[in-house]
Design a protein around this motif. Structure first.
Motif: not given
Ligand SMILES: [Mg+2]
Length: 214
Positions: A11-16, A177-181
């Protein structure tokens, strides 16, 4: 459902895990996040002046091409403030612009207790890492793979391969899981399952993987 086939959450940190706006690139132009806008304000300079002063140092620090000491030294000099103040300005700016996603941490630690591996795949430079990834939370992850420590950043395929290697599971057993396509694509290419994160609500009710969080 498909719950059994997943062994690890990556999993991602920034934005997640740290909710807030990250900087972005649009059509080759750098769109500064609230952190950078806040920094310019604290330093009492324009955002363009600020961006000129960080120059390539900030970007190089994300992949650890400049050491922590060197980047702090260079930026302090460029801004004409001492390194202690620089550090404090950045840490405060990150903390102001991001908040820890407690609900998601709780869900992840519950999954860990159930036997899932949990790991982080994140692009950070030294000061954002210090501000956004407190040791007392992140020591509970099985792996924390952070660009400034490993020398490569998303969406470079190599950092995803490193994650697979460290997790010792096959890509298809990983839920990424990440918030960037653009960060999702290399994960998919490797065969990972992926979710483009928008909100906790969307994540927990995902059509395919929602049951995992129940
Ligand atoms: Mg991010």
């Amino acid at each position: 459902m498909k719950k059994q086939s997943i062994k690890a959450i990556l999993i991602d940190v920034g934005g997640v895990l740290a909710l807030g706006e990250s900087s972005n690139w649009k059509k080759g132009k750098f769109i500064p996040s609230g952190v950078h806008l806040n920094m310019a304000k604290k330093l009492k300079i324009s955002i363009d002046q600020y961006l000129d002063s960080i120059d390539t140092n900030y970007v190089s620090a994300i992949t650890g091409k400049i050491s922590k000491q060197k980047v702090i030294e260079t930026l302090s000099r460029n801004f004409g403030i001492d390194s202690k103040k620089l550090k404090k300005f950045y840490i405060d700016s990150y903390k102001k612009n991001f908040k820890q996603n407690k609900e998601l941490f709780n869900k992840l630690f519950k999954l860990k207790k159930q036997g899932y591996k949990i790991a982080v795949l994140s692009d950070q430079w030294f000061l954002s890492k210090e501000a956004l990834m407190p040791e007392k939370i992140y020591k509970n992850f099985d792996e924390t793979i952070v660009s400034c420590d490993v020398g490569v950043r998303k969406p470079n395929q190599k950092i995803y391969q490193l994650a697979v290697k460290k997790l010792k599971v096959s890509p298809k057993e990983i839920l990424f899981i990440d918030n960037q396509k653009w960060n999702i694509l290399p994960a998919k290419k490797l065969g990972m399952n992926t979710i483009l994160f928008k909100s906790n609500k969307q994540l927990f009710s995902d059509e395919k993987w929602g049951n995992l969080w129940k």
